[in-house]
Design a protein around this motif. Structure first.
Motif, short mmCIF file in Angstrom:
data_model
loop_
_atom_site.label_atom_id
_atom_site.label_comp_id
_atom_site.label_asym_id
_atom_site.label_seq_id
_atom_site.Cartn_x
_atom_site.Cartn_y
_atom_site.Cartn_z
N GLY A 53 0.83 -1.21 0.00
CA GLY A 53 0.00 0.00 0.00
C GLY A 53 0.86 1.26 0.00
O GLY A 53 0.59 2.22 -0.73
N ALA A 54 1.93 1.24 0.80
CA ALA A 54 2.82 2.42 0.87
C ALA A 54 3.50 2.63 -0.48
O ALA A 54 3.64 3.77 -0.96
CB ALA A 54 3.87 2.21 1.97
N ARG A 55 3.87 1.52 -1.12
CA ARG A 55 4.53 1.63 -2.44
C ARG A 55 3.54 2.19 -3.46
O ARG A 55 3.87 3.07 -4.25
CB ARG A 55 5.04 0.26 -2.90
CG ARG A 55 6.08 -0.33 -1.97
CD ARG A 55 6.89 -1.41 -2.67
NE ARG A 55 6.13 -2.51 -3.21
CZ ARG A 55 5.89 -3.66 -2.56
NH1 ARG A 55 6.34 -3.83 -1.34
NH2 ARG A 55 5.20 -4.64 -3.14
N VAL A 86 12.80 3.68 7.75
CA VAL A 86 11.96 2.57 8.24
C VAL A 86 11.69 2.74 9.73
O VAL A 86 12.56 3.18 10.48
CB VAL A 86 12.70 1.22 7.99
CG1 VAL A 86 12.05 0.10 8.77
CG2 VAL A 86 12.70 0.90 6.50
N LEU A 87 10.48 2.42 10.13
CA LEU A 87 10.19 2.37 11.57
C LEU A 87 10.57 0.97 12.03
O LEU A 87 9.83 0.02 11.79
CB LEU A 87 8.70 2.66 11.79
CG LEU A 87 8.22 2.75 13.23
CD1 LEU A 87 8.92 3.90 13.95
CD2 LEU A 87 6.72 2.97 13.27
N TRP A 88 11.75 0.84 12.62
CA TRP A 88 12.32 -0.49 12.91
C TRP A 88 11.89 -0.93 14.31
O TRP A 88 12.14 -0.21 15.28
CB TRP A 88 13.85 -0.39 12.85
CG TRP A 88 14.54 -1.72 12.78
CD1 TRP A 88 15.32 -2.28 13.72
CD2 TRP A 88 14.52 -2.63 11.68
NE1 TRP A 88 15.80 -3.49 13.29
CE2 TRP A 88 15.31 -3.74 12.03
CE3 TRP A 88 13.89 -2.63 10.42
CZ2 TRP A 88 15.50 -4.82 11.18
CZ3 TRP A 88 14.08 -3.71 9.59
CH2 TRP A 88 14.88 -4.79 9.97
N ILE A 100 17.79 8.32 8.75
CA ILE A 100 16.91 9.26 9.45
C ILE A 100 16.26 8.57 10.64
O ILE A 100 16.05 9.18 11.69
CB ILE A 100 15.85 9.84 8.47
CG1 ILE A 100 16.58 10.49 7.29
CG2 ILE A 100 14.95 10.84 9.19
CD1 ILE A 100 15.67 11.13 6.25
N SER A 101 16.00 7.28 10.49
CA SER A 101 15.43 6.54 11.62
C SER A 101 16.43 6.50 12.78
O SER A 101 16.03 6.52 13.95
CB SER A 101 15.07 5.11 11.20
OG SER A 101 14.21 5.15 10.10
N CYS A 102 17.69 6.42 12.44
CA CYS A 102 18.85 6.48 13.36
C CYS A 102 18.65 5.66 14.65
O CYS A 102 18.99 6.11 15.73
CB CYS A 102 19.26 7.92 13.66
SG CYS A 102 18.15 8.92 14.62
N ASP A 103 18.14 4.45 14.49
CA ASP A 103 18.08 3.54 15.64
C ASP A 103 19.45 2.92 15.81
O ASP A 103 20.03 2.44 14.82
CB ASP A 103 17.07 2.42 15.37
CG ASP A 103 15.67 2.96 15.18
OD1 ASP A 103 15.22 3.72 16.06
OD2 ASP A 103 15.03 2.64 14.15
N GLU A 104 19.94 2.90 17.04
CA GLU A 104 21.25 2.29 17.29
C GLU A 104 21.18 0.83 16.84
O GLU A 104 20.35 0.06 17.33
CB GLU A 104 21.55 2.40 18.80
CG GLU A 104 22.84 1.77 19.21
CD GLU A 104 23.83 2.81 19.68
OE1 GLU A 104 23.39 3.84 20.24
OE2 GLU A 104 25.04 2.59 19.49
N1 NAD Z 1 16.15 11.70 12.95
C1 NAD Z 1 15.09 12.43 13.22
O1 NAD Z 1 15.18 13.60 13.56
C2 NAD Z 1 13.71 11.82 13.08
C3 NAD Z 1 12.59 12.67 13.03
C4 NAD Z 1 11.34 12.08 12.87
C5 NAD Z 1 11.21 10.70 12.78
N2 NAD Z 1 12.33 9.91 12.87
C6 NAD Z 1 12.23 8.43 12.78
O2 NAD Z 1 11.92 8.05 11.45
C7 NAD Z 1 11.36 6.73 11.46
C8 NAD Z 1 10.20 6.62 10.51
O3 NAD Z 1 9.10 7.35 11.02
P1 NAD Z 1 7.72 7.45 10.18
O4 NAD Z 1 6.82 8.37 10.92
O5 NAD Z 1 8.01 7.71 8.75
O6 NAD Z 1 7.17 5.96 10.31
P2 NAD Z 1 5.98 5.35 9.46
O7 NAD Z 1 5.40 4.27 10.26
O8 NAD Z 1 5.09 6.43 8.91
O9 NAD Z 1 6.75 4.73 8.17
C9 NAD Z 1 7.62 3.65 8.27
C10 NAD Z 1 7.58 2.88 6.95
O10 NAD Z 1 8.56 1.84 7.04
C11 NAD Z 1 7.99 0.69 6.42
N3 NAD Z 1 8.69 -0.50 6.91
C12 NAD Z 1 8.57 -1.10 8.12
N4 NAD Z 1 9.39 -2.16 8.19
C13 NAD Z 1 10.04 -2.23 7.01
C14 NAD Z 1 11.02 -3.09 6.46
N5 NAD Z 1 11.49 -4.14 7.15
N6 NAD Z 1 11.48 -2.84 5.23
C15 NAD Z 1 10.98 -1.80 4.51
N7 NAD Z 1 10.05 -0.95 4.94
C16 NAD Z 1 9.59 -1.16 6.18
C17 NAD Z 1 6.52 0.72 6.80
O11 NAD Z 1 5.73 -0.08 5.95
C18 NAD Z 1 6.22 2.22 6.66
O12 NAD Z 1 5.78 2.54 5.37
C19 NAD Z 1 11.01 6.46 12.94
O13 NAD Z 1 11.97 5.59 13.48
C20 NAD Z 1 11.10 7.82 13.59
O14 NAD Z 1 11.45 7.75 14.96
C21 NAD Z 1 13.57 10.46 13.01
#
Ligand code: NAD
Length: 368
Positions: free
Chosen positions: A196-198, A232-234, A260-264
């Motif tokens: 759906g996202a794609r 990705v929201l990991w 951007i997700s920057c999870d350790e």
């Molecule tokens: N660095 C920053 O300043 C900052 C700011 C805002 C958000 N973030 C982080 O960005 C991340 C994304 O947030 P968001 O609101 O876009 O989330 P979201 O849920 O809207 O989007 C995440 C997307 O990742 C996809 N996804 C999940 N697992 C996947 C996988 N294994 N492979 C490919 N795609 C996959 C999902 O289907 C979804 O479309 C979060 O971790 C959030 O904390 C960072």
């Protein structure tokens, strides 16, 4: 309710929780608002603006914590602020409790009520799109040769190959990244596990240099990409990765990862959060940009979005009290992290392997 807005003390963080318009609305509701002097300056709000909106200006953060019961913030509560916390405080901010054990420990020790605002956004965090837009912009800068990049150009000239980028995760952040990249007409592939996202991205960017694919193909693309932008929201409990350390050796010299997700050690094994002061580091020859407060770079827009998004929650808590407001609002309830020394945040408990009382049970809400 006495509401306090301290200045954010995280390095390079110019956002503020409430702008003058929100302060005016709270004052009109009959609340008293205390703002630290200079708190809004980088967000375009002067002390005079706050005073005109009905706020009382205080000289330092400690005075704000002392004067207020509800503390409205943007970033985590940092150790320098711990000494000012009291049991009757209601702290409403981006807590990221699962990743910040010390902060949660302190909240539990003090016995205050904490609400993680990052969990309360019904329509997605207002700053996610900004993070994607700016992260992608920084990524493009990293492609230029003087910055150590592959030296490709945004546009096609003289038949030379232009930048190729992948955006991984097409949610709120990923869509922001696409907006920047496609504004420059960069060649982008968007990858997501969710069809759906794609599909939504394909519709949004039909006719542009965009195509989408399943996440499975990422590995096969690594040797040709100039930029990998991870959005990705990991899940925090996952121990595997989309890009492993060994994969970096297959990337082009000069390629960059914008995480951007920057999870350790999250989707990108080699990621660790950085700050705007020192945003980029090298692992296996590949530059990683992992700033964890990207929207802090554009505080004027970011604060405006954030303040508008959190105002209904602040109003609700200020009007009814924290626990009563959580009983009535499931979105607010998702953020309730602790109260009275009890941890109620399931994700924090799971990641940190500690006891908690499920939030519904804590609030005495019967299962339907
Ligand atoms: N660095 C920053 O300043 C900052 C700011 C805002 C958000 N973030 C982080 O960005 C991340 C994304 O947030 P968001 O609101 O876009 O989330 P979201 O849920 O809207 O989007 C995440 C997307 O990742 C996809 N996804 C999940 N697992 C996947 C996988 N294994 N492979 C490919 N795609 C996959 C999902 O289907 C979804 O479309 C979060 O971790 C959030 O904390 C960072």
């Amino acid at each position: 309710m006495r509401i306090g807005v301290p200045r954010e003390i995280k390095p390079q963080e110019g956002r503020v929780a409430l702008l003058a318009g929100e302060v005016r609305e709270l004052a009109d509701d009959g609340h008293e608002v205390f703002v630290e002097r200079g708190a809004g300056i980088l967000s375009g709000v002067t002390d005079a603006d706050y005073a005109a909106a009905g706020a009382t200006l205080l000289d330092d953060g400690t005075a704000v914590y002392q004067s207020a019961r509800l503390i409205a913030k943007v970033k985590e509560v940092l150790p320098q602020e711990y000494g000012a916390l009291r049991p009757d405080h209601i702290v409403m901010t981006n807590i990221h409790g699962a990743l910040n054990r010390n902060e949660v420990d302190r909240f539990l020790e003090v016995g205050l009520t904490a609400i993680a605002l990052e969990d309360t956004h019904r329509y997605g965090s207002p700053n996610c799109a900004l993070a994607g837009e700016i992260g992608a912009f920084e990524g493009l800068r990293l492609v230029f040769a003087p910055n150590g990049g592959t030296g490709r150009h945004l546009f096609t000239h003289f038949g030379a190959p232009p930048i190729e980028a992948a955006v991984v995760g097409l949610g709120n952040v990923g869509r922001g990244a696409l907006r920047t990249l496609l504004a420059f007409d960069v060649d982008v592939i968007g990858l997501d596990i969710d069809r759906g996202a794609r599909g939504r991205a394909e519709l949004d960017w039909s006719g542009r240099r965009f195509r989408s694919g399943d996440i499975d193909i990422l590995s096969g693309l690594l040797d040709r990409l100039d930029l990998v932008i991870n959005c990705v929201l990991w899940p925090k409990h996952r121990n595997d990765h989309l890009v492993n350390r060994a994969d970096l050796g297959r990337m082009k010299p000069g390629a960059a990862i914008i995480d951007i997700s920057c999870d350790e050690a999250g989707a990108i094994e080699t990621s660790r959060p950085t700050s705007w002061r020192d945003p980029v580091y090298l692992e296996e020859g590949i530059r990683h940009f992992c700033v964890d407060n990207i929207p802090g770079a554009v505080p004027v827009a970011a604060s405006a979005g954030y303040a508008r998004a959190i105002l209904p929650h602040i109003r609700h808590v200020a009007g009814e009290g924290a626990l009563e407001a959580c009983r009535h609002d499931p979105w607010l309830r998702r953020g309730l992290t602790c109260a009275d020394g009890t941890l109620t945040h399931a994700e924090t408990a799971r990641i940190q392997k500690r006891d908690h009382v499920p939030v519904d049970r804590f609030l005495g809400i019967e299962a339907a």
